[in-house]
Design a protein around this motif. Structure first.
Motif, short mmCIF file in Angstrom:
data_model
loop_
_atom_site.label_atom_id
_atom_site.label_comp_id
_atom_site.label_asym_id
_atom_site.label_seq_id
_atom_site.Cartn_x
_atom_site.Cartn_y
_atom_site.Cartn_z
N GLY A 71 -8.19 1.37 4.54
CA GLY A 71 -9.20 0.68 3.73
C GLY A 71 -8.74 0.51 2.29
N THR A 72 -9.54 0.99 1.35
CA THR A 72 -9.21 0.87 -0.07
C THR A 72 -8.67 2.16 -0.66
OG1 THR A 72 -11.48 1.40 -0.70
CG2 THR A 72 -10.94 -0.95 -0.44
N LYS A 73 -8.32 3.10 0.21
CA LYS A 73 -7.78 4.37 -0.28
C LYS A 73 -6.39 4.17 -0.88
CE LYS A 73 -9.95 6.94 3.49
NZ LYS A 73 -10.32 5.80 4.34
N LYS A 74 -6.07 4.97 -1.87
CA LYS A 74 -4.71 4.97 -2.39
C LYS A 74 -3.80 5.57 -1.33
CE LYS A 74 -6.00 5.18 -7.20
NZ LYS A 74 -5.95 5.90 -8.45
N LEU A 75 -2.57 5.08 -1.28
CA LEU A 75 -1.62 5.49 -0.25
C LEU A 75 -1.46 7.00 -0.17
CD1 LEU A 75 0.38 4.66 1.93
CD2 LEU A 75 2.06 4.26 0.14
N ASN A 76 -1.22 7.65 -1.29
CA ASN A 76 -1.05 9.11 -1.29
C ASN A 76 -2.28 9.84 -0.77
OD1 ASN A 76 1.62 9.44 -2.22
ND2 ASN A 76 0.99 9.07 -4.32
N ASP A 77 -3.46 9.36 -1.14
CA ASP A 77 -4.70 9.99 -0.67
C ASP A 77 -4.87 9.77 0.83
OD1 ASP A 77 -5.24 10.77 -3.28
OD2 ASP A 77 -6.55 9.05 -3.68
N TRP A 78 -4.60 8.56 1.29
CA TRP A 78 -4.77 8.25 2.71
C TRP A 78 -3.85 9.10 3.58
CZ3 TRP A 78 -1.54 5.21 6.14
CH2 TRP A 78 -2.13 4.97 7.38
N LEU A 79 -2.63 9.33 3.13
CA LEU A 79 -1.68 10.12 3.93
C LEU A 79 -2.14 11.56 4.14
CD1 LEU A 79 1.72 8.81 2.54
CD2 LEU A 79 0.74 8.39 4.81
#
Length: 108
Positions: A71-79
């Protein structure tokens, strides 16, 4: 230009580069036939969630499941999410274009 303002040249370049989901690695299909599962349907992804950045470094192809999860999550957060943990999606498993972005983030 497609509906995401991606030029035809960039679209072709990315389609040729990203034949697997840049996150989970499944084989992508470009067109879903009637009755066919959308699981492997390729979707357009802005690695950095900014639709004004339309470059080969920020546009990628991923499966609809990963795109929906990120979605709109930042890549580092999504991982760090349960989705990525369950699917074993991490720095070592993602495509080079994603590693490139993660490496850039670690410089700052």
């Amino acid at each position: 230009m497609n509906r995401w303002n991606i030029s035809k040249d960039l679209e072709i370049e990315v389609l040729n580069r990203d034949i697997h989901c840049v996150y989970c690695g499944i084989n992508l299909i470009n067109k879903v036939s009637k009755g066919q599962s959308r699981r492997n349907a390729g979707t357009w992804e802005h690695i950095i969630n900014d639709s004004s950045i339309i470059t080969k470094e920020n546009i990628a192809r991923c499966c609809s499941s990963c795109n929906s999860s990120k979605g709109t999550k930042k890549l580092n957060d999504w991982l760090k999410t349960d989705y990525c943990i369950k699917k074993n999606i991490n720095y070592n498993s993602v495509a080079p274009i994603i590693k490139q972005e993660l490496n850039l983030k670690s410089l700052f």
